[in-house]
Design a protein around this motif. Structure first.
Motif, PDB file in Angstrom:
ATOM      1  N   TYR A 130      25.520 -24.578  22.771  1.00 32.36           N
ATOM      2  CA  TYR A 130      24.199 -25.143  23.070  1.00 32.36           C
ATOM      3  C   TYR A 130      23.203 -24.049  23.461  1.00 32.36           C
ATOM      4  CZ  TYR A 130      24.807 -24.662  28.152  1.00 32.36           C
ATOM      5  OH  TYR A 130      24.968 -24.175  29.421  1.00 32.36           O
ATOM      6  N   GLN A 131      23.684 -22.954  24.049  1.00 31.56           N
ATOM      7  CA  GLN A 131      22.795 -21.848  24.414  1.00 31.56           C
ATOM      8  C   GLN A 131      22.344 -21.074  23.181  1.00 31.56           C
ATOM      9  OE1 GLN A 131      25.625 -20.273  27.272  1.00 31.56           O
ATOM     10  NE2 GLN A 131      24.243 -20.745  28.968  1.00 31.56           N
ATOM     11  N   PHE A 132      23.282 -20.822  22.256  1.00 32.61           N
ATOM     12  CA  PHE A 132      22.893 -20.193  20.993  1.00 32.61           C
ATOM     13  C   PHE A 132      21.901 -21.078  20.247  1.00 32.61           C
ATOM     14  CE2 PHE A 132      26.832 -17.562  21.325  1.00 32.61           C
ATOM     15  CZ  PHE A 132      26.259 -16.331  21.056  1.00 32.61           C
ATOM     16  N   ALA A 133      22.136 -22.399  20.276  1.00 36.66           N
ATOM     17  CA  ALA A 133      21.255 -23.329  19.572  1.00 36.66           C
ATOM     18  C   ALA A 133      19.844 -23.320  20.172  1.00 36.66           C
ATOM     19  CB  ALA A 133      21.835 -24.738  19.613  1.00 36.66           C
ATOM     20  N   SER A 134      19.764 -23.276  21.501  1.00 33.98           N
ATOM     21  CA  SER A 134      18.437 -23.286  22.140  1.00 33.98           C
ATOM     22  C   SER A 134      17.664 -22.016  21.821  1.00 33.98           C
ATOM     23  CB  SER A 134      18.586 -23.444  23.660  1.00 33.98           C
ATOM     24  OG  SER A 134      19.148 -22.293  24.258  1.00 33.98           O
ATOM     25  N   ARG A 135      18.364 -20.894  21.670  1.00 37.00           N
ATOM     26  CA  ARG A 135      17.681 -19.653  21.301  1.00 37.00           C
ATOM     27  C   ARG A 135      17.261 -19.682  19.829  1.00 37.00           C
ATOM     28  NH1 ARG A 135      21.744 -17.683  24.659  1.00 37.00           N
ATOM     29  NH2 ARG A 135      23.017 -16.762  23.006  1.00 37.00           N
ATOM     30  N   ARG A 136      18.095 -20.304  19.002  1.00 38.97           N
ATOM     31  CA  ARG A 136      17.744 -20.397  17.585  1.00 38.97           C
ATOM     32  C   ARG A 136      16.481 -21.235  17.390  1.00 38.97           C
ATOM     33  NH1 ARG A 136      21.949 -22.394  13.001  1.00 38.97           N
ATOM     34  NH2 ARG A 136      22.955 -20.446  13.702  1.00 38.97           N
ATOM     35  N   TYR A 165      35.036 -15.740  34.423  1.00 37.87           N
ATOM     36  CA  TYR A 165      34.340 -16.244  35.604  1.00 37.87           C
ATOM     37  C   TYR A 165      32.929 -15.661  35.722  1.00 37.87           C
ATOM     38  CZ  TYR A 165      36.270 -11.794  37.230  1.00 37.87           C
ATOM     39  OH  TYR A 165      36.636 -10.469  37.326  1.00 37.87           O
ATOM     40  N   GLU A 166      32.575 -14.720  34.851  1.00 38.68           N
ATOM     41  CA  GLU A 166      31.239 -14.144  34.896  1.00 38.68           C
ATOM     42  C   GLU A 166      30.262 -14.988  34.096  1.00 38.68           C
ATOM     43  OE1 GLU A 166      31.459 -10.142  33.505  1.00 38.68           O
ATOM     44  OE2 GLU A 166      32.220  -9.354  35.409  1.00 38.68           O
ATOM     45  N   ALA A 167      29.006 -15.010  34.532  1.00 44.00           N
ATOM     46  CA  ALA A 167      27.972 -15.777  33.846  1.00 44.00           C
ATOM     47  C   ALA A 167      27.741 -15.208  32.452  1.00 44.00           C
ATOM     48  CB  ALA A 167      26.678 -15.745  34.653  1.00 44.00           C
ATOM     49  N   HIS A 168      27.413 -16.107  31.526  1.00 45.30           N
ATOM     50  CA  HIS A 168      27.175 -15.681  30.145  1.00 45.30           C
ATOM     51  C   HIS A 168      26.266 -16.696  29.469  1.00 45.30           C
ATOM     52  CE1 HIS A 168      29.835 -18.796  28.362  1.00 45.30           C
ATOM     53  NE2 HIS A 168      30.435 -18.705  29.527  1.00 45.30           N
ATOM     54  N   ARG A 169      25.886 -16.380  28.223  1.00 48.53           N
ATOM     55  CA  ARG A 169      25.032 -17.285  27.443  1.00 48.53           C
ATOM     56  C   ARG A 169      25.638 -17.520  26.065  1.00 48.53           C
ATOM     57  NH1 ARG A 169      19.052 -15.722  26.776  1.00 48.53           N
ATOM     58  NH2 ARG A 169      20.004 -13.892  25.783  1.00 48.53           N
ATOM     59  N   GLY A 210      23.106 -25.547  31.502  1.00 47.99           N
ATOM     60  CA  GLY A 210      22.445 -24.273  31.315  1.00 47.99           C
ATOM     61  C   GLY A 210      21.062 -24.334  30.690  1.00 47.99           C
ATOM     62  N   ILE A 211      20.678 -25.506  30.178  1.00 47.12           N
ATOM     63  CA  ILE A 211      19.324 -25.662  29.658  1.00 47.12           C
ATOM     64  C   ILE A 211      18.741 -26.967  30.189  1.00 47.12           C
ATOM     65  CG2 ILE A 211      19.780 -24.321  27.567  1.00 47.12           C
ATOM     66  CD1 ILE A 211      19.896 -26.952  26.000  1.00 47.12           C
ATOM     67  N   ASP A 212      17.441 -27.084  30.077  1.00 46.24           N
ATOM     68  CA  ASP A 212      16.730 -28.214  30.681  1.00 46.24           C
ATOM     69  C   ASP A 212      17.237 -29.563  30.172  1.00 46.24           C
ATOM     70  OD1 ASP A 212      15.268 -26.153  31.722  1.00 46.24           O
ATOM     71  OD2 ASP A 212      13.428 -26.594  30.609  1.00 46.24           O
ATOM     72  N   GLY A 213      17.642 -30.418  31.100  1.00 42.96           N
ATOM     73  CA  GLY A 213      17.949 -31.805  30.811  1.00 42.96           C
ATOM     74  C   GLY A 213      19.289 -32.092  30.185  1.00 42.96           C
ATOM     75  N   ILE A 214      20.045 -31.079  29.750  1.00 46.34           N
ATOM     76  CA  ILE A 214      21.247 -31.341  28.960  1.00 46.34           C
ATOM     77  C   ILE A 214      22.328 -32.061  29.776  1.00 46.34           C
ATOM     78  CG2 ILE A 214      22.277 -29.057  29.386  1.00 46.34           C
ATOM     79  CD1 ILE A 214      23.347 -29.184  26.491  1.00 46.34           C
ATOM     80  N   ALA A 215      22.554 -31.618  31.019  1.00 45.14           N
ATOM     81  CA  ALA A 215      23.589 -32.239  31.843  1.00 45.14           C
ATOM     82  C   ALA A 215      23.192 -33.663  32.233  1.00 45.14           C
ATOM     83  CB  ALA A 215      23.849 -31.401  33.091  1.00 45.14           C
ATOM     84  N   SER A 216      21.903 -33.888  32.460  1.00 43.72           N
ATOM     85  CA  SER A 216      21.431 -35.220  32.823  1.00 43.72           C
ATOM     86  C   SER A 216      21.544 -36.177  31.648  1.00 43.72           C
ATOM     87  CB  SER A 216      19.974 -35.145  33.297  1.00 43.72           C
ATOM     88  OG  SER A 216      19.831 -34.246  34.372  1.00 43.72           O
ATOM     89  N   VAL A 217      21.112 -35.752  30.463  1.00 48.34           N
ATOM     90  CA  VAL A 217      21.175 -36.597  29.279  1.00 48.34           C
ATOM     91  C   VAL A 217      22.623 -36.923  28.930  1.00 48.34           C
ATOM     92  CG1 VAL A 217      20.782 -36.614  26.774  1.00 48.34           C
ATOM     93  CG2 VAL A 217      18.954 -35.920  28.326  1.00 48.34           C
ATOM     94  N   GLU A 218      23.510 -35.936  29.040  1.00 46.43           N
ATOM     95  CA  GLU A 218      24.926 -36.174  28.770  1.00 46.43           C
ATOM     96  C   GLU A 218      25.488 -37.228  29.724  1.00 46.43           C
ATOM     97  OE1 GLU A 218      28.982 -35.345  27.256  1.00 46.43           O
ATOM     98  OE2 GLU A 218      26.941 -35.347  26.481  1.00 46.43           O
ATOM     99  N   ALA A 219      25.225 -37.081  31.016  1.00 46.30           N
ATOM    100  CA  ALA A 219      25.734 -38.042  31.994  1.00 46.30           C
ATOM    101  C   ALA A 219      25.178 -39.433  31.748  1.00 46.30           C
ATOM    102  CB  ALA A 219      25.395 -37.575  33.407  1.00 46.30           C
TER     103      ALA A 219
END
Length: 344
Positions: free
Chosen positions: A273-279, A265-269, A155-164
């Motif tokens: 990690y999403q709360f952290a990116s907004r903080r 099943y609905e999109a959310h934030r 949901g944020i830039d690079g997070i899924a790639s860095v994790e993998a």
């Protein structure tokens, strides 16, 4: 060792394919437009994860032909990954009802388990337990959950790639130290495919992964972890530890939303990690923090399990407790505050 050329070749192939996909997405207006549920504020092309899929799948026949990896393992991860990627690609370019996506996901999981032989006996507190058919059912649910949580966490830039990247390279280190070199090639090639894509996806991202890429990564990582389980139960526990950031955040968030009665099943934030990116007002600190947690906390514990004999369940609990604390600290699963804006 002439086949070592394959390692950089996959990274370069992924890099070039991602660039081509970005140009294609821009020319066809395949753009992710920010909305109230987005964690970004700039329209960005999507679908770059297809480069990871193509680069990884292209390497599998070479690995099989050279004899580096058994064909059964390659067919398991390649077939399941390809099916999930096709479903994700179709969903990226249109819409597939959730029930049909789920059916496809379970079909991919069953395919992989059929070729792997299901779930092997697992050691709990020193006791080896063979769960038979129930274990195979649990393994299918596990693969589908890892697949979907990877989609949720992208949901944020690079997070899924860095994790993998961290998980795969961490697993390679564990295999090398434990004398299981044939297992190294799967996560190593997947890491190289992700590395080429990460050049374009690192914050601020110039292209997004899309469901095809995130779903593919989830099922591939899940299948690789079950491959390791057939070699050693400790290696499976180590994989679950390495995947801890995503497993804890996604599972904690889902459980909290289920208890509250949300439509999950609905999109959310509302992931931590999403709360952290907004903080923090940007994605980069959170993505780098995920990498740091993997390298400085989860990898050492995984090493203790596989190399120094720490019980897998004990290691998992030790690894996850601080992650649960972080999930609580960053309000995982809580209702979003209307005043919170999107971060770039």
């Amino acid at each position: 060792m002439i086949y070592l050329w394959l390692i950089p070749a996959i990274a370069v192939l992924s890099l070039v394919l991602t660039a081509a996909l970005r140009r294609y997405a821009l020319s066809r207006s395949i753009i992710d437009i920010p909305n109230a549920r987005s964690s970004h504020s700039i329209p960005t092309p999507r679908g770059g994860g297809v480069a990871i899929v193509v680069a990884f799948l292209a390497a599998l026949p070479i690995l099989g032909a050279i004899g580096l990896v058994p064909w059964t393992q390659l067919i398991a991860v390649g077939g399941a990954g390809a099916l999930v990627a096709v479903i994700g690609f179709m969903d990226d370019h249109g819409h597939i009802a959730a029930r049909w996506r789920l059916l496809g996901h379970f079909s991919a999981a069953i395919w992989a388990l059929a070729w792997l032989g299901g779930l092997p006996p697992i050691v709990f507190f020193g006791l080896s337990l063979d769960l038979h058919w129930f274990g195979h059912v649990l393994a299918a649910i596990y693969l589908v959950w890892v697949l979907n949580l990877y989609n949720f966490m992208d949901g944020i830039d690079g997070i899924a790639s860095v994790e993998a990247l961290c998980v795969c390279l961490g697993a390679c280190l564990l295999y090398w130290l434990n004398g299981t070199p044939t297992l190294i090639w799967g996560p190593l090639i997947l890491a190289m495919a992700v590395l080429g894509f990460l050049y374009w996806n690192f914050p601020p991202a110039r292209i997004f992964m899309g469901d095809a890429g995130s779903g593919f990564l989830g099922i591939a990582l899940g299948v690789l972890s079950l491959q390791a389980a057939w070699e050693s139960s400790a290696l499976l526990w180590a994989w679950l530890i390495l995947l801890g950031v995503f497993i804890v955040d996604a599972t904690f968030t889902l459980m909290r939303r289920l208890i509250r009665g949300d439509k999950v099943y609905e999109a959310h934030r509302s992931h931590a990690y999403q709360f952290a990116s907004r903080r923090f007002g940007k994605h980069l600190p959170v993505t780098l923090a995920v990498g740091a947690i993997n390298l400085l906390w989860l990898l050492p514990i995984a090493l203790c399990v596989t190399f120094w004999g720490l019980d897998g369940v004990v290691g998992l609990v030790i690894a996850y407790i601080p992650l649960v604390i972080l999930a609580v600290k960053f309000h995982a699963g809580q209702l979003e505050r209307p005043a919170c804006g999107s971060s770039s």
